[in-house]
Write a protein that holds these residues in place. Structure first.
Motif, PDB file in Angstrom:
ATOM      1  N   LEU A  11       0.825  -1.196   0.000  1.00  0.00           N
ATOM      2  CA  LEU A  11       0.000   0.000   0.000  1.00  0.00           C
ATOM      3  C   LEU A  11       0.864   1.253   0.000  1.00  0.00           C
ATOM      4  CD1 LEU A  11      -2.747   1.359   0.183  1.00  0.00           C
ATOM      5  CD2 LEU A  11      -2.625   1.108   2.677  1.00  0.00           C
ATOM      6  N   ARG A  12       1.940   1.228   0.813  1.00  0.00           N
ATOM      7  CA  ARG A  12       2.841   2.384   0.830  1.00  0.00           C
ATOM      8  C   ARG A  12       3.498   2.588  -0.525  1.00  0.00           C
ATOM      9  NH1 ARG A  12       3.997   0.517   6.145  1.00  0.00           N
ATOM     10  NH2 ARG A  12       5.755  -0.700   5.384  1.00  0.00           N
ATOM     11  N   ALA A  13       3.888   1.488  -1.162  1.00  0.00           N
ATOM     12  CA  ALA A  13       4.492   1.613  -2.495  1.00  0.00           C
ATOM     13  C   ALA A  13       3.472   2.170  -3.497  1.00  0.00           C
ATOM     14  CB  ALA A  13       5.012   0.256  -2.959  1.00  0.00           C
ATOM     15  N   TRP A  14       2.213   1.738  -3.365  1.00  0.00           N
ATOM     16  CA  TRP A  14       1.166   2.237  -4.258  1.00  0.00           C
ATOM     17  C   TRP A  14       0.929   3.726  -4.036  1.00  0.00           C
ATOM     18  CZ3 TRP A  14      -4.081   3.817  -3.588  1.00  0.00           C
ATOM     19  CH2 TRP A  14      -4.840   3.842  -4.766  1.00  0.00           C
ATOM     20  N   LEU A  15       1.020   4.168  -2.763  1.00  0.00           N
ATOM     21  CA  LEU A  15       0.814   5.578  -2.442  1.00  0.00           C
ATOM     22  C   LEU A  15       2.028   6.437  -2.808  1.00  0.00           C
ATOM     23  CD1 LEU A  15      -0.973   5.293   1.016  1.00  0.00           C
ATOM     24  CD2 LEU A  15      -1.985   5.943  -1.167  1.00  0.00           C
ATOM     25  N   ARG A  16       3.168   5.814  -3.052  1.00  0.00           N
ATOM     26  CA  ARG A  16       4.369   6.557  -3.442  1.00  0.00           C
ATOM     27  C   ARG A  16       4.654   6.453  -4.932  1.00  0.00           C
ATOM     28  NH1 ARG A  16       8.780   5.183   1.357  1.00  0.00           N
ATOM     29  NH2 ARG A  16       7.504   5.917   3.119  1.00  0.00           N
ATOM     30  N   GLU A  17       3.724   5.895  -5.681  1.00  0.00           N
ATOM     31  CA  GLU A  17       3.930   5.721  -7.115  1.00  0.00           C
ATOM     32  C   GLU A  17       4.119   7.072  -7.790  1.00  0.00           C
ATOM     33  OE1 GLU A  17       4.740   4.030 -10.429  1.00  0.00           O
ATOM     34  OE2 GLU A  17       4.042   2.709  -8.808  1.00  0.00           O
ATOM     35  N   GLU A  18       5.184   7.202  -8.586  1.00  0.00           N
ATOM     36  CA  GLU A  18       5.470   8.460  -9.261  1.00  0.00           C
ATOM     37  C   GLU A  18       4.599   8.671 -10.494  1.00  0.00           C
ATOM     38  OE1 GLU A  18       9.573   8.739 -10.144  1.00  0.00           O
ATOM     39  OE2 GLU A  18      10.242   8.737  -8.049  1.00  0.00           O
ATOM     40  N   ALA A  19       4.062   7.593 -11.045  1.00  0.00           N
ATOM     41  CA  ALA A  19       3.197   7.693 -12.216  1.00  0.00           C
ATOM     42  C   ALA A  19       1.867   7.013 -11.903  1.00  0.00           C
ATOM     43  CB  ALA A  19       3.859   7.049 -13.444  1.00  0.00           C
ATOM     44  N   PRO A  20       0.950   7.706 -11.225  1.00  0.00           N
ATOM     45  CA  PRO A  20      -0.337   7.095 -10.857  1.00  0.00           C
ATOM     46  C   PRO A  20      -1.120   6.678 -12.093  1.00  0.00           C
ATOM     47  CG  PRO A  20       0.028   9.152  -9.646  1.00  0.00           C
ATOM     48  CD  PRO A  20       1.074   9.089 -10.709  1.00  0.00           C
ATOM     49  N   SER A  21      -1.859   5.591 -11.946  1.00  0.00           N
ATOM     50  CA  SER A  21      -2.609   5.051 -13.072  1.00  0.00           C
ATOM     51  C   SER A  21      -4.048   5.534 -13.120  1.00  0.00           C
ATOM     52  CB  SER A  21      -2.598   3.513 -13.005  1.00  0.00           C
ATOM     53  OG  SER A  21      -3.147   3.060 -11.773  1.00  0.00           O
ATOM     54  N   SER A  22      -4.509   6.257 -12.097  1.00  0.00           N
ATOM     55  CA  SER A  22      -5.874   6.754 -12.085  1.00  0.00           C
ATOM     56  C   SER A  22      -5.927   8.070 -11.309  1.00  0.00           C
ATOM     57  CB  SER A  22      -6.821   5.730 -11.441  1.00  0.00           C
ATOM     58  OG  SER A  22      -6.497   5.558 -10.068  1.00  0.00           O
ATOM     59  N   ARG A  23      -7.022   8.798 -11.490  1.00  0.00           N
ATOM     60  CA  ARG A  23      -7.182  10.055 -10.760  1.00  0.00           C
ATOM     61  C   ARG A  23      -7.280   9.800  -9.259  1.00  0.00           C
ATOM     62  NH1 ARG A  23     -11.606  14.394 -12.654  1.00  0.00           N
ATOM     63  NH2 ARG A  23     -10.095  14.437 -14.373  1.00  0.00           N
ATOM     64  N   LEU A  24      -7.971   8.724  -8.858  1.00  0.00           N
ATOM     65  CA  LEU A  24      -8.075   8.395  -7.431  1.00  0.00           C
ATOM     66  C   LEU A  24      -6.707   8.155  -6.833  1.00  0.00           C
ATOM     67  CD1 LEU A  24      -9.651   7.641  -4.883  1.00  0.00           C
ATOM     68  CD2 LEU A  24      -9.843   5.303  -5.805  1.00  0.00           C
ATOM     69  N   GLN A  25      -5.881   7.367  -7.540  1.00  0.00           N
ATOM     70  CA  GLN A  25      -4.546   7.110  -7.025  1.00  0.00           C
ATOM     71  C   GLN A  25      -3.731   8.395  -6.962  1.00  0.00           C
ATOM     72  OE1 GLN A  25      -2.181   4.385  -9.315  1.00  0.00           O
ATOM     73  NE2 GLN A  25      -0.543   4.274  -7.803  1.00  0.00           N
ATOM     74  N   ALA A  26      -3.869   9.267  -7.960  1.00  0.00           N
ATOM     75  CA  ALA A  26      -3.114  10.529  -7.953  1.00  0.00           C
ATOM     76  C   ALA A  26      -3.500  11.385  -6.754  1.00  0.00           C
ATOM     77  CB  ALA A  26      -3.361  11.288  -9.255  1.00  0.00           C
ATOM     78  N   ASN A  27      -4.813  11.441  -6.461  1.00  0.00           N
ATOM     79  CA  ASN A  27      -5.248  12.225  -5.304  1.00  0.00           C
ATOM     80  C   ASN A  27      -4.741  11.632  -4.000  1.00  0.00           C
ATOM     81  OD1 ASN A  27      -6.655  14.025  -6.936  1.00  0.00           O
ATOM     82  ND2 ASN A  27      -8.546  12.842  -6.855  1.00  0.00           N
ATOM     83  N   LEU A  28      -4.791  10.308  -3.893  1.00  0.00           N
ATOM     84  CA  LEU A  28      -4.312   9.657  -2.667  1.00  0.00           C
ATOM     85  C   LEU A  28      -2.804   9.797  -2.518  1.00  0.00           C
ATOM     86  CD1 LEU A  28      -6.512   6.418  -2.650  1.00  0.00           C
ATOM     87  CD2 LEU A  28      -6.765   8.472  -1.244  1.00  0.00           C
ATOM     88  N   VAL A  29      -2.074   9.731  -3.635  1.00  0.00           N
ATOM     89  CA  VAL A  29      -0.623   9.937  -3.585  1.00  0.00           C
ATOM     90  C   VAL A  29      -0.312  11.344  -3.082  1.00  0.00           C
ATOM     91  CG1 VAL A  29       1.433  10.211  -5.024  1.00  0.00           C
ATOM     92  CG2 VAL A  29      -0.039   8.212  -5.319  1.00  0.00           C
TER      93      VAL A  29
END
Length: 305
Positions: A11-29
């Protein structure tokens, strides 16, 4: 065990992703990055802890308060701190700790209602003035200047005197006098945004002015408004306490902190705890909002990074 241990790391790696795959992930990052930056500021975390304690106290006051805040025990009036009354009692024998705990509800209610009222109003006025410019900007900003020309407490006193004492009128008066700074901030942010290329592209695609303001301008200005709201919480608490002290806010026997100080001012030399304890509560809560506001400013304002 291995899957459970790897889930937080994943989950931490997903939240630190430099290239988010969705708008939701970008907002959470973005939220996670802001939380990590805020967590590195110890003073901001102290402020956050104070505010969380305030929220918990306000929610649990009926269960954690040792006495009824309105119960009078004249046999134990002006009892010094200690024993069954850790913070002492007032001139009517009411437990000061219980009144402070219940007073946190009133303070939090005033702060939330004022913030909910002034932030959208100031944001809307500032964005409209900054985006349209011209006579719209002139009219809205001259109205803003009129409200900013008077000290907020004095203007709030004038409105409460006209509307009458009470929490509802105090909230309305504070809200009327506190929106101009938010309008100024939103206008300044909008002036820097309205000539951007992505705004011009949105116009070429046929987007309406109100659609551009709501979809592009407001999201980019709201972070500055949030910081200002957090920093203004302490001022709102002080104005509300000032109105209560003067008898224009919450009315007796309501356990509002400013009214408690007013009731204890005649005993300040001998029974100092009656006015001092609610005063300490106001100082601590105001400090908490200021510390958190400073931390949020460092996180949300790119000019501070």
């Amino acid at each position: 065990m291995t899957a459970a241990a790897n889930r937080p790391a994943g989950l931490r790696a997903w939240l630190r992703e430099e290239a988010p795959s969705s708008r939701l992930q970008a907002n959470l990052v973005q939220l996670y990055a802001g939380w990590r930056a805020l967590r590195r500021n110890p003073l901001a975390m102290i402020g956050l802890a104070i505010i969380l304690v305030l929220l918990a106290v306000a929610a649990l006051a009926p269960w954690i308060a040792p006495f009824d805040p309105l119960h009078q025990d004249l046999a134990n009036r002006l009892t010094p701190p200690g024993g069954a009354h850790p913070l002492g009692t007032d001139d009517l024998g009411r437990d000061i700790l219980s009144r402070i705990l219940h007073g946190a509800r009133i303070t939090l209610t005033i702060v939330v209602l004022v913030a909910v009222a002034v932030a959208p109003l100031g944001l809307a006025i500032g964005c409209l003035a900054g985006y349209f410019g011209g006579w719209v900007d002139s009219v809205l900003m001259r109205i803003t200047d009129v409200f900013m020309a008077f000290p907020r407490l004095i203007l709030a006193l004038a409105f409460v005197a006209a509307l009458g004492p009470g929490i509802e009128n105090a909230v309305l008066a504070i809200a009327i006098t506190n929106w101009p700074p938010y309008a100024r901030i939103a206008r300044a942010e909008t002036l820097t945004i309205r000539r951007s290329d992505f705004i011009a592209a949105a116009r070429l695609q046929g987007a309406s002015s109100l659609g551009i303001i709501w979809g592009h301008v407001v999201p980019l200005t709201i972070s500055s408004v949030i910081v200002r709201v957090t920093l203004d919480m302490a001022g709102i608490i002080l104005i509300a306490a000032g109105l209560g002290f003067l008898g224009l806010g919450a009315q007796p026997p309501s356990p509002e902190w400013g009214a408690m100080i007013a009731g204890g001012r005649k005993y300040i030399l001998d029974q100092w705890w009656v006015a001092t304890m609610p005063g300490i509560a106001i100082c601590v809560v105001s400090l908490g909002f200021n510390l958190l506001g400073d931390g949020l400013r460092d996180v949300l304002d790119p000019k501070q990074r």
